[in-house]
Design an enzyme around this catalytic site. Structure first.
Site, PDB file in Angstrom:
ATOM      1  N   HIS A  27      -2.419  -1.146   5.461  1.00  0.00           N
ATOM      2  CA  HIS A  27      -2.384  -0.822   4.032  1.00  0.00           C
ATOM      3  C   HIS A  27      -0.947  -0.798   3.518  1.00  0.00           C
ATOM      4  O   HIS A  27      -0.142   0.027   3.939  1.00  0.00           O
ATOM      5  CB  HIS A  27      -3.045   0.527   3.735  1.00  0.00           C
ATOM      6  CG  HIS A  27      -3.054   0.842   2.265  1.00  0.00           C
ATOM      7  ND1 HIS A  27      -4.052   0.402   1.424  1.00  0.00           N
ATOM      8  CD2 HIS A  27      -2.170   1.504   1.481  1.00  0.00           C
ATOM      9  CE1 HIS A  27      -3.793   0.790   0.194  1.00  0.00           C
ATOM     10  NE2 HIS A  27      -2.648   1.466   0.201  1.00  0.00           N
ATOM     11  N   CYS A  41      -9.281   3.133  -0.417  1.00  0.00           N
ATOM     12  CA  CYS A  41      -8.845   1.779  -0.801  1.00  0.00           C
ATOM     13  C   CYS A  41      -9.982   0.790  -0.573  1.00  0.00           C
ATOM     14  O   CYS A  41     -10.482   0.658   0.552  1.00  0.00           O
ATOM     15  CB  CYS A  41      -7.606   1.385  -0.003  1.00  0.00           C
ATOM     16  SG  CYS A  41      -7.159  -0.346  -0.200  1.00  0.00           S
ATOM     17  N   CYS A  86      -9.198  -1.813   2.088  1.00  0.00           N
ATOM     18  CA  CYS A  86      -9.248  -1.241   3.445  1.00  0.00           C
ATOM     19  C   CYS A  86     -10.702  -1.134   3.913  1.00  0.00           C
ATOM     20  O   CYS A  86     -11.001  -1.354   5.094  1.00  0.00           O
ATOM     21  CB  CYS A  86      -8.578   0.127   3.476  1.00  0.00           C
ATOM     22  SG  CYS A  86      -6.774   0.058   3.483  1.00  0.00           S
ATOM     23  N   ASN A 101       0.104  -9.987  -7.622  1.00  0.00           N
ATOM     24  CA  ASN A 101       0.444  -9.085  -8.718  1.00  0.00           C
ATOM     25  C   ASN A 101       0.995  -7.791  -8.135  1.00  0.00           C
ATOM     26  O   ASN A 101       0.436  -7.251  -7.182  1.00  0.00           O
ATOM     27  CB  ASN A 101      -0.796  -8.789  -9.565  1.00  0.00           C
ATOM     28  CG  ASN A 101      -1.318 -10.028 -10.260  1.00  0.00           C
ATOM     29  OD1 ASN A 101      -0.538 -10.823 -10.787  1.00  0.00           O
ATOM     30  ND2 ASN A 101      -2.625 -10.228 -10.251  1.00  0.00           N
ATOM     31  N   HIS A 150      -2.258  -8.132  -1.907  1.00  0.00           N
ATOM     32  CA  HIS A 150      -3.155  -9.277  -1.720  1.00  0.00           C
ATOM     33  C   HIS A 150      -2.570 -10.492  -2.414  1.00  0.00           C
ATOM     34  O   HIS A 150      -1.940 -10.389  -3.459  1.00  0.00           O
ATOM     35  CB  HIS A 150      -4.566  -8.983  -2.254  1.00  0.00           C
ATOM     36  CG  HIS A 150      -4.610  -8.495  -3.664  1.00  0.00           C
ATOM     37  ND1 HIS A 150      -4.295  -7.194  -3.999  1.00  0.00           N
ATOM     38  CD2 HIS A 150      -4.912  -9.120  -4.831  1.00  0.00           C
ATOM     39  CE1 HIS A 150      -4.418  -7.040  -5.312  1.00  0.00           C
ATOM     40  NE2 HIS A 150      -4.770  -8.190  -5.846  1.00  0.00           N
ATOM     41  N   HIS A 184      -3.529 -14.103  -4.084  1.00  0.00           N
ATOM     42  CA  HIS A 184      -4.590 -14.928  -4.639  1.00  0.00           C
ATOM     43  C   HIS A 184      -4.300 -16.374  -4.236  1.00  0.00           C
ATOM     44  O   HIS A 184      -3.206 -16.878  -4.492  1.00  0.00           O
ATOM     45  CB  HIS A 184      -4.602 -14.848  -6.166  1.00  0.00           C
ATOM     46  CG  HIS A 184      -4.887 -13.477  -6.706  1.00  0.00           C
ATOM     47  ND1 HIS A 184      -6.128 -13.117  -7.175  1.00  0.00           N
ATOM     48  CD2 HIS A 184      -4.092 -12.391  -6.863  1.00  0.00           C
ATOM     49  CE1 HIS A 184      -6.080 -11.852  -7.611  1.00  0.00           C
ATOM     50  NE2 HIS A 184      -4.863 -11.395  -7.435  1.00  0.00           N
ATOM     51  N   HIS A 198      -3.593  -2.629  -2.917  1.00  0.00           N
ATOM     52  CA  HIS A 198      -3.442  -3.063  -1.532  1.00  0.00           C
ATOM     53  C   HIS A 198      -2.937  -4.505  -1.637  1.00  0.00           C
ATOM     54  O   HIS A 198      -3.621  -5.347  -2.235  1.00  0.00           O
ATOM     55  CB  HIS A 198      -4.793  -2.991  -0.799  1.00  0.00           C
ATOM     56  CG  HIS A 198      -4.739  -3.347   0.667  1.00  0.00           C
ATOM     57  ND1 HIS A 198      -5.271  -2.527   1.645  1.00  0.00           N
ATOM     58  CD2 HIS A 198      -4.249  -4.431   1.308  1.00  0.00           C
ATOM     59  CE1 HIS A 198      -5.100  -3.096   2.824  1.00  0.00           C
ATOM     60  NE2 HIS A 198      -4.483  -4.262   2.647  1.00  0.00           N
ATOM     61  N   ASP A 204     -12.798 -13.997  -3.520  1.00  0.00           N
ATOM     62  CA  ASP A 204     -12.720 -13.058  -4.639  1.00  0.00           C
ATOM     63  C   ASP A 204     -14.111 -12.924  -5.260  1.00  0.00           C
ATOM     64  O   ASP A 204     -14.827 -13.913  -5.447  1.00  0.00           O
ATOM     65  CB  ASP A 204     -11.711 -13.558  -5.684  1.00  0.00           C
ATOM     66  CG  ASP A 204     -11.321 -12.485  -6.678  1.00  0.00           C
ATOM     67  OD1 ASP A 204     -10.158 -12.068  -6.658  1.00  0.00           O
ATOM     68  OD2 ASP A 204     -12.187 -12.067  -7.486  1.00  0.00           O
TER      69      ASP A 204
HETATM   70  P1  AMP Z   1      -5.337  -7.919  -8.862  1.00  0.00           P
HETATM   71  O1  AMP Z   1      -5.507  -7.861 -10.353  1.00  0.00           O
HETATM   72  O2  AMP Z   1      -4.239  -8.852  -8.461  1.00  0.00           O
HETATM   73  O3  AMP Z   1      -5.214  -6.543  -8.267  1.00  0.00           O
HETATM   74  O4  AMP Z   1      -6.651  -8.587  -8.303  1.00  0.00           O
HETATM   75  C1  AMP Z   1      -7.700  -7.891  -7.731  1.00  0.00           C
HETATM   76  C2  AMP Z   1      -8.751  -8.914  -7.412  1.00  0.00           C
HETATM   77  O5  AMP Z   1      -9.708  -8.296  -6.569  1.00  0.00           O
HETATM   78  C3  AMP Z   1      -9.506  -9.429  -8.642  1.00  0.00           C
HETATM   79  O6  AMP Z   1      -9.365 -10.845  -8.718  1.00  0.00           O
HETATM   80  C4  AMP Z   1     -10.944  -9.004  -8.382  1.00  0.00           C
HETATM   81  O7  AMP Z   1     -11.892  -9.949  -8.832  1.00  0.00           O
HETATM   82  C5  AMP Z   1     -10.956  -8.853  -6.872  1.00  0.00           C
HETATM   83  N1  AMP Z   1     -11.983  -7.959  -6.337  1.00  0.00           N
HETATM   84  C6  AMP Z   1     -12.302  -6.725  -6.795  1.00  0.00           C
HETATM   85  N2  AMP Z   1     -13.281  -6.182  -6.044  1.00  0.00           N
HETATM   86  C7  AMP Z   1     -13.574  -7.091  -5.081  1.00  0.00           C
HETATM   87  C8  AMP Z   1     -14.498  -7.131  -3.992  1.00  0.00           C
HETATM   88  N3  AMP Z   1     -15.331  -6.107  -3.721  1.00  0.00           N
HETATM   89  N4  AMP Z   1     -14.544  -8.238  -3.221  1.00  0.00           N
HETATM   90  C9  AMP Z   1     -13.723  -9.278  -3.475  1.00  0.00           C
HETATM   91  N5  AMP Z   1     -12.823  -9.308  -4.468  1.00  0.00           N
HETATM   92  C10 AMP Z   1     -12.743  -8.226  -5.277  1.00  0.00           C
END
Ligand code: AMP
Length: 113
Positions: free
Chosen positions: A46, A4, A7, A87, A100, A102, A98, A30
């Site tokens: 997780h 993950c 993680c 989401n 999260h 926004h 995982h 992000d």
């Molecule tokens: P979701 O579509 O809700 O799963 O959003 C995943 C979010 O994770 C997206 O806005 C990506 O830009 C963000 N993301 C992906 N990889 C990373 C990373 N290494 N560091 C920070 N954010 C990330």
């Protein structure tokens, strides 16, 4: 969970721009921001999505909302207003499995969610 991405960020194995860490939650910027301020809030434990929020402890569940509000205040978007969204699953286009949140702000956001 070993494969993950979030993680690995939580464990410090992958770098991230961390804003705040407390009460079992971590907030970091992000990597592909959709607003001037775009921070992700994740539980250290997780959990795949909000659908699995019962897997968090009662203490973690109680801390989650106040932590998100603290992150917004620390990011300077409290007075101007901000959006908090999560989401869950394919129809919502969840990319990272995982949980999260926004936290978006810093400008007038689009009407579409
Ligand atoms: P979701 O579509 O809700 O799963 O959003 C995943 C979010 O994770 C997206 O806005 C990506 O830009 C963000 N993301 C992906 N990889 C990373 C990373 N290494 N560091 C920070 N954010 C990330």
């Amino acid at each position: 969970m070993s494969d993950c991405l979030f993680c690995k960020i939580i464990a410090g194995e992958i770098p991230a721009n961390v804003v705040l860490r407390d009460h079992g939650f971590v907030a970091f910027h992000d990597i592909n921001p959709k607003a001037p301020v775009h921070i992700l809030v994740v539980p250290e434990r997780h959990v795949v999505s909000i659908a699995d929020v019962a897997e968090l402890s009662e203490t973690e569940r109680a801390a989650m909302g106040p932590f998100i509000a603290r992150v917004a205040a620390a990011a300077g978007v409290e007075s101007g207003g901000y959006r908090v969204a999560t989401n869950a699953g394919p129809n919502a286009r969840q990319e990272i499995m995982h949980l999260h949140w926004h936290v978006l702000g810093g400008a007038l956001l689009s009407q579409s969610m």
